[in-house]
Structures are given as structure tokens and as C-alpha cells.
Design a protein around this motif. Structure first.
Motif, PDB file in Angstrom:
ATOM      1  N   LYS A  96       1.050  -6.956  11.448  1.00  0.00           N
ATOM      2  CA  LYS A  96       0.584  -8.264  10.976  1.00  0.00           C
ATOM      3  C   LYS A  96       1.221  -9.435  11.708  1.00  0.00           C
ATOM      4  O   LYS A  96       0.806 -10.578  11.537  1.00  0.00           O
ATOM      5  CB  LYS A  96       0.866  -8.403   9.474  1.00  0.00           C
ATOM      6  N   VAL A  97       2.233  -9.156  12.497  1.00  0.00           N
ATOM      7  CA  VAL A  97       2.903 -10.242  13.232  1.00  0.00           C
ATOM      8  C   VAL A  97       2.950  -9.895  14.710  1.00  0.00           C
ATOM      9  O   VAL A  97       3.261  -8.762  15.080  1.00  0.00           O
ATOM     10  CB  VAL A  97       4.335 -10.500  12.695  1.00  0.00           C
ATOM     11  N   SER A  98       2.603 -10.847  15.526  1.00  0.00           N
ATOM     12  CA  SER A  98       2.628 -10.613  16.976  1.00  0.00           C
ATOM     13  C   SER A  98       3.902 -11.223  17.557  1.00  0.00           C
ATOM     14  O   SER A  98       3.931 -12.370  17.986  1.00  0.00           O
ATOM     15  CB  SER A  98       1.391 -11.237  17.640  1.00  0.00           C
ATOM     16  N   LEU A  99       4.959 -10.420  17.514  1.00  0.00           N
ATOM     17  CA  LEU A  99       6.259 -10.833  18.063  1.00  0.00           C
ATOM     18  C   LEU A  99       6.834  -9.688  18.882  1.00  0.00           C
ATOM     19  O   LEU A  99       6.565  -8.517  18.599  1.00  0.00           O
ATOM     20  CB  LEU A  99       7.243 -11.156  16.932  1.00  0.00           C
ATOM     21  N   PRO A 100       7.651 -10.003  19.887  1.00  0.00           N
ATOM     22  CA  PRO A 100       8.343  -8.932  20.617  1.00  0.00           C
ATOM     23  C   PRO A 100       9.186  -8.101  19.648  1.00  0.00           C
ATOM     24  O   PRO A 100       9.753  -8.625  18.687  1.00  0.00           O
ATOM     25  CB  PRO A 100       9.228  -9.697  21.611  1.00  0.00           C
ATOM     26  N   ALA A 101       9.297  -6.815  19.920  1.00  0.00           N
ATOM     27  CA  ALA A 101       9.976  -5.894  19.005  1.00  0.00           C
ATOM     28  C   ALA A 101      11.434  -6.255  18.777  1.00  0.00           C
ATOM     29  O   ALA A 101      12.006  -5.932  17.729  1.00  0.00           O
ATOM     30  CB  ALA A 101       9.866  -4.470  19.543  1.00  0.00           C
ATOM     31  N   ASP A 102      12.069  -6.921  19.771  1.00  0.00           N
ATOM     32  CA  ASP A 102      13.501  -7.235  19.610  1.00  0.00           C
ATOM     33  C   ASP A 102      13.736  -8.475  18.746  1.00  0.00           C
ATOM     34  O   ASP A 102      14.883  -8.885  18.551  1.00  0.00           O
ATOM     35  CB  ASP A 102      14.161  -7.428  20.983  1.00  0.00           C
ATOM     36  N   GLU A 155       0.850  -1.191   0.000  1.00  0.00           N
ATOM     37  CA  GLU A 155       0.000   0.000   0.000  1.00  0.00           C
ATOM     38  C   GLU A 155       0.882   1.237   0.000  1.00  0.00           C
ATOM     39  O   GLU A 155       2.075   1.172   0.269  1.00  0.00           O
ATOM     40  CB  GLU A 155      -0.901  -0.001   1.239  1.00  0.00           C
ATOM     41  N   SER A 156       0.301   2.362  -0.299  1.00  0.00           N
ATOM     42  CA  SER A 156       1.052   3.609  -0.250  1.00  0.00           C
ATOM     43  C   SER A 156       0.983   4.150   1.185  1.00  0.00           C
ATOM     44  O   SER A 156       0.045   3.812   1.923  1.00  0.00           O
ATOM     45  CB  SER A 156       0.474   4.604  -1.243  1.00  0.00           C
ATOM     46  N   PRO A 157       1.943   4.955   1.632  1.00  0.00           N
ATOM     47  CA  PRO A 157       3.055   5.481   0.842  1.00  0.00           C
ATOM     48  C   PRO A 157       4.147   4.423   0.631  1.00  0.00           C
ATOM     49  O   PRO A 157       4.318   3.529   1.444  1.00  0.00           O
ATOM     50  CB  PRO A 157       3.580   6.639   1.705  1.00  0.00           C
ATOM     51  N   SER A 158       4.871   4.578  -0.442  1.00  0.00           N
ATOM     52  CA  SER A 158       5.852   3.542  -0.791  1.00  0.00           C
ATOM     53  C   SER A 158       7.231   3.865  -0.219  1.00  0.00           C
ATOM     54  O   SER A 158       8.195   4.053  -0.945  1.00  0.00           O
ATOM     55  CB  SER A 158       5.938   3.396  -2.314  1.00  0.00           C
ATOM     56  N   ASN A 159       7.289   3.961   1.097  1.00  0.00           N
ATOM     57  CA  ASN A 159       8.609   4.095   1.731  1.00  0.00           C
ATOM     58  C   ASN A 159       8.753   2.980   2.765  1.00  0.00           C
ATOM     59  O   ASN A 159       7.773   2.480   3.329  1.00  0.00           O
ATOM     60  CB  ASN A 159       8.800   5.472   2.367  1.00  0.00           C
ATOM     61  N   VAL A 160       9.989   2.617   3.029  1.00  0.00           N
ATOM     62  CA  VAL A 160      10.280   1.416   3.822  1.00  0.00           C
ATOM     63  C   VAL A 160       9.744   1.525   5.240  1.00  0.00           C
ATOM     64  O   VAL A 160       9.146   0.577   5.770  1.00  0.00           O
ATOM     65  CB  VAL A 160      11.806   1.141   3.834  1.00  0.00           C
ATOM     66  N   SER A 161       9.934   2.668   5.894  1.00  0.00           N
ATOM     67  CA  SER A 161       9.513   2.781   7.301  1.00  0.00           C
ATOM     68  C   SER A 161       8.001   2.622   7.439  1.00  0.00           C
ATOM     69  O   SER A 161       7.515   1.956   8.367  1.00  0.00           O
ATOM     70  CB  SER A 161       9.975   4.120   7.888  1.00  0.00           C
ATOM     71  N   ALA A 162       7.228   3.212   6.505  1.00  0.00           N
ATOM     72  CA  ALA A 162       5.765   3.072   6.553  1.00  0.00           C
ATOM     73  C   ALA A 162       5.356   1.635   6.282  1.00  0.00           C
ATOM     74  O   ALA A 162       4.442   1.094   6.929  1.00  0.00           O
ATOM     75  CB  ALA A 162       5.113   4.013   5.532  1.00  0.00           C
ATOM     76  N   GLN A 163       6.026   1.000   5.337  1.00  0.00           N
ATOM     77  CA  GLN A 163       5.736  -0.397   5.032  1.00  0.00           C
ATOM     78  C   GLN A 163       6.055  -1.301   6.222  1.00  0.00           C
ATOM     79  O   GLN A 163       5.324  -2.249   6.509  1.00  0.00           O
ATOM     80  CB  GLN A 163       6.547  -0.845   3.809  1.00  0.00           C
ATOM     81  N   PHE A 164       7.139  -0.967   6.941  1.00  0.00           N
ATOM     82  CA  PHE A 164       7.518  -1.778   8.101  1.00  0.00           C
ATOM     83  C   PHE A 164       6.486  -1.651   9.218  1.00  0.00           C
ATOM     84  O   PHE A 164       6.153  -2.637   9.885  1.00  0.00           O
ATOM     85  CB  PHE A 164       8.908  -1.372   8.607  1.00  0.00           C
ATOM     86  N   GLU A 165       5.966  -0.442   9.409  1.00  0.00           N
ATOM     87  CA  GLU A 165       4.924  -0.242  10.423  1.00  0.00           C
ATOM     88  C   GLU A 165       3.694  -1.067  10.075  1.00  0.00           C
ATOM     89  O   GLU A 165       3.052  -1.667  10.953  1.00  0.00           O
ATOM     90  CB  GLU A 165       4.571   1.243  10.537  1.00  0.00           C
ATOM     91  N   SER A 166       3.345  -1.108   8.790  1.00  0.00           N
ATOM     92  CA  SER A 166       2.203  -1.906   8.347  1.00  0.00           C
ATOM     93  C   SER A 166       2.475  -3.391   8.577  1.00  0.00           C
ATOM     94  O   SER A 166       1.612  -4.135   9.043  1.00  0.00           O
ATOM     95  CB  SER A 166       1.940  -1.647   6.859  1.00  0.00           C
ATOM     96  N   PHE A 167       3.705  -3.804   8.271  1.00  0.00           N
ATOM     97  CA  PHE A 167       4.095  -5.205   8.453  1.00  0.00           C
ATOM     98  C   PHE A 167       4.078  -5.579   9.931  1.00  0.00           C
ATOM     99  O   PHE A 167       3.634  -6.675  10.311  1.00  0.00           O
ATOM    100  CB  PHE A 167       5.496  -5.403   7.870  1.00  0.00           C
ATOM    101  N   ARG A 168       4.569  -4.660  10.778  1.00  0.00           N
ATOM    102  CA  ARG A 168       4.651  -4.924  12.211  1.00  0.00           C
ATOM    103  C   ARG A 168       3.287  -5.298  12.798  1.00  0.00           C
ATOM    104  O   ARG A 168       3.192  -6.141  13.698  1.00  0.00           O
ATOM    105  CB  ARG A 168       5.199  -3.679  12.920  1.00  0.00           C
ATOM    106  N   THR A 215      -0.910 -16.586   6.610  1.00  0.00           N
ATOM    107  CA  THR A 215      -2.258 -16.009   6.566  1.00  0.00           C
ATOM    108  C   THR A 215      -2.276 -14.680   5.793  1.00  0.00           C
ATOM    109  O   THR A 215      -3.186 -14.414   5.004  1.00  0.00           O
ATOM    110  CB  THR A 215      -2.775 -15.773   8.001  1.00  0.00           C
ATOM    111  N   ASN A 216      -1.253 -13.884   6.003  1.00  0.00           N
ATOM    112  CA  ASN A 216      -1.211 -12.552   5.393  1.00  0.00           C
ATOM    113  C   ASN A 216      -0.710 -12.535   3.962  1.00  0.00           C
ATOM    114  O   ASN A 216      -1.011 -11.592   3.219  1.00  0.00           O
ATOM    115  CB  ASN A 216      -0.344 -11.626   6.240  1.00  0.00           C
TER     116      ASN A 216
END
Length: 385
Positions: free
Chosen positions: A29-35, A14-27, A346-347
Motif C-alpha cells: 500500500k505504500v511506495s517507498l524504498p524497502a530501507d 484481513e486474515s491471516p492474523s499474523n504480523v509478517s503477513a499483515q506487513f506484506e499487505s501493508f508494504r 487514502t488507505n
């Protein structure tokens, strides 16, 4: 606890097409500790032609494995020789030059080293450069390992002999001290006569005392069987014989399992010489450890850059151009890996028309990387992986 490391690539969704925004969207979708997961920086490399990408993909499968073997062979040697796993540090560029970090931190904060691996180089040239640099590092280690092993074997041999019985240990100093106490110059070695030194097992000492003089018919000098030294296993005796029958006498001794020892006045290493050898061995060991540390650091960095190239190539081949994809490095607890695969499946099942994804069995965890609908590449991070 043990962590399993994977580099994963998914296309921008999805837009915007920058890595940090895409990573937030990806984050989300997965339930894992941030580290346990972070952005894995894969820069914009030179794409080239489709044929070149296919060739690079084939080369990477082979070279990736070779570089992994060399890198972790180096780490294993480092841990074995240093006696610790604390030295496995990776050097990375920082504001003040270079800084050291753990493998886990290096993976979590990976940044492409453009000074070492220029982005304007063709992909094949980059891959070849990495391969050659790792091979050269291995050759250097092999040379220094050989030098260290040579002196270590020499020192161990000296210590083993000096700590052995009279059947094997050097006897020069023992014999010299024996003749010094006698007030004698040393063993007889004239035109016709020679002194033999015979190590006789303690249990056979009585036999020696009965038979040494009559072992051959004549040409043995009477009264020359003198006890030089005794230990818990052997006693060392002298005997003076005529040189013409010396070989026969030695042969008859061997038949009775009496060991005729060679006397060489300069065969032994003095305490000072042994101390110097030990010092040289320690110096070579410390130099080798430094080389192993540096070589492992360089090899592991090269190994991870190779993974980045592999993710780039596979992502272009899978998702097409332009290269709009997010790459993430997972350092996930082994017990969480199955759940992670389910979440990703799933995603992202829609990415694969055949719907190949995570199955409900253990074999799926060891499945071929191509079975996932997204790019997934295993990353080795320790000798126990």
C-alpha cells in the motif's frame, strides 16, 4: 540526507492474523524504498483496565517529552565534548552478548528487551521504571560533568593567567629569577619595611620614573625602584616603603592606574603540576565521554521502548481489544513524507469517522498526531530533528 522518523500503527485488516503477513499487505500500500520502513516490534503488554490505559496515555504524553529532552541533551553533550557524531551508538542484545549499532539500524531492527523491561510488569510500573532509569542516568552525568568542568576551569584559568600580561599573570617565578640574578635573597619584608611590585603601563613608565619616590611625602626608601621585567603592555617595578604608609602608597598607585601586584612565593603552578592537572583533566574527559556514550545508549533504548508502549496504549484506545494491530517504523526522506501521508490517508481514512487526514498544505505535516486516522507518533533520531 535527512530522514524523518515516525512510528505508525494500523489495525489488522484481513486474515491471516499474523504480523509478517499483515506487513506484506501493508508494504503493497505504500511506495517507498524497502530501507525506509520496517516492522516495529510492539509486544503484548498487560492491558489492564480502561481507566489505567487512559491514565497511562496521559502519563506517556508528559514522560515521553521529558525522556526525549534528557536523551538528546546527553547526545548533544557527547557530540560537543568528543567533537564527533560517530559515537552515537546503541547497545542491543545479540547472540554473543551485546552489539553496537547506529540509531537508524536500531530503529529498523528494534526488538523488545524483556530482560530489562519484563512484559509481566503492569504498564504504569514499566513507564515509571523507564522514567526513573533515565533520570538516574542524567544525575550521574551531571555529577561527572561537574567534576570535569571543575578541573577544566582550573586548568584554563592557569593557562589564561600564565599567558597574560604582567598585570594579571603570576609573578612569583619572575620575581624569584630577578633576585637570583641580583644575588639577593628576595623581597624585603621586615618589621618596618616591605617591597611592593607595581605593574606600570608602558605608556606611563616615564611618569613612574618621575614620581615613584615622591608619591608620598616620605618613608619611601630611595634607590629601590628597580625594573624586574617588561612585556609589550606593562613594566614591573619594585619599590621599598615603610609598612605604615604601604596602604596609602597602594591607593595612590591605583589612582594613577598602576597595578600593585601581590607577591606570593607559592602561588604559581609548576610545569610538572600543570602537566599532572592536564593529565587528570584528560582522564576525566575520557571517563565522561564513556559515561555519555553508555548513558545515551541506555536512554535512547529506553526512549524507544517508551514509544512502543505509547503505540500499544494508543492502539488499544483507538482500535480496541484484543490488540490486533501492525506497527511500522518509517525512516522516510523528508521530501517523501508528504507523499507517504497521502498514501496512508487514502488507505486508512475509513478508520476515522470524521475523515481527518492529510490536507493539501504544509501545516498538515506538523499536525497533531491525533489528526491522522491511524496512530502516528514522531520519533526523534538526531539533535537536528
Amino acid at each position: 540526507y535527512q530522514r524523518r522518523v515516525h512510528g505508525v500503527s494500523v489495525p489488522f485488516t484481513e486474515s491471516p492474523s499474523n504480523v509478517s503477513a499483515q506487513f506484506e499487505s501493508f508494504r503493497r500500500k505504500v511506495s517507498l524504498p524497502a530501507d525506509q520502513f520496517s516492522i516495529f516490534e510492539v509486544p503484548g503488554l498487560k492491558v489492564g483496565t480502561l481507566d489505567t490505559l487512559m491514565e497511562c496515555s496521559d502519563d506517556l504524553n508528559k514522560i515521553d517529552n521529558q525522556v526525549e529532552v534528557i536523551t538528546f541533551k546527553t547526545l548533544q553533550l557527547l557530540e560537543e565534548i568528543s567533537g564527533t557524531s560517530e559515537l552515537a551508538q546503541i547497545s542491543k542484545p545479540s547472540g554473543s552478548g551485546q552489539s553496537q549499532c547506529s540509531i537508524r539500524e536500531y530503529l529498523a531492527t528494534f526488538r523488545w528487551n524483556e530482560a530489562q523491561y519484563p512484559l509481566n510488569k503492569p504498564l504504569k510500573a514499566l513507564i515509571q521504571h523507564i522514567h526513573e532509569s533515565v533520570n538516574k542516568g542524567e544525575e550521574n552525568i551531571r555529577t561527572r560533568m561537574s567534576e570535569y568542568n571543575e578541573i577544566r576551569t582550573k586548568v584554563q584559568g592557569i593557562k589564561k593567567k600564565s599567558g597574560g600580561s604582567l598585570a594579571v599573570k603570576p609573578i612569583a617565578s619572575i620575581v624569584k629569577e630577578f633576585y637570583r640574578k641580583l644575588g639577593d635573597e628576595g623581597p624585603v619584608d621586615s618589621e618596618y619595611l616591605t617591597t611592593l611590585f607595581v605593574a606600570v603601563p608602558i605608556v606611563a613608565e616615564k611618569d613612574w620614573l618621575k614620581e615613584w619616590y615622591t608619591l608620598v611625602d616620605d618613608l619611601v626608601v630611595p634607590g629601590t625602584s628597580l625594573l624586574v621585567e617588561k612585556d609589550s603592555e606593562y613594566c614591573l617595578y619594585t619599590v621599598i616603603v615603610f609598612k605604615k604608609i604601604a596602604e596609602k602608597y597602594k591607593h595612590l598607585c591605583r589612582e594613577k592606574r598602576w597595578l600593585v601586584r601581590d607577591f606570593k612565593s607559592d602561588e604559581e603552578v609548576t610545569d610538572a603540576e600543570l602537566e599532572e592537572l592536564n593529565s587528570q583533566m584528560e582522564q576525566k574527559k575520557n571517563n565522561l565521554i564513556r559515561w555519555l556514550r553508555n548513558t545515551f545508549s541506555e536512554s535512547y533504548s529506553a526512549f524507544i521502548h517508551l514509544k512502543a508502549i505509547r503505540i500499544f496504549v494508543e492502539s488499544i484506545l483507538r482500535y480496541g481489544v484484543p490488540p490486533n494491530f501492525l506497527s511500522v517504523i518509517f525512516q522516510v526522506e523528508a521530501k517523501r513524507e508528504k507523499d507517504l501521508r497521502k498514501q496512508l490517508n487514502t488507505n486508512y481514512t475509513h478508520l476515522n469517522p470524521k475523515k481527518l487526514g492529510m490536507e493539501e498544505n504544509e501545516d498538515a505535516l506538523n499536525a497533531l498526531e491525533q489528526q491522522y486516522p491511524y496512530i502516528s507518533i514522531k520519533v526523534k533520531s538526531s539533535t537536528s530533528d
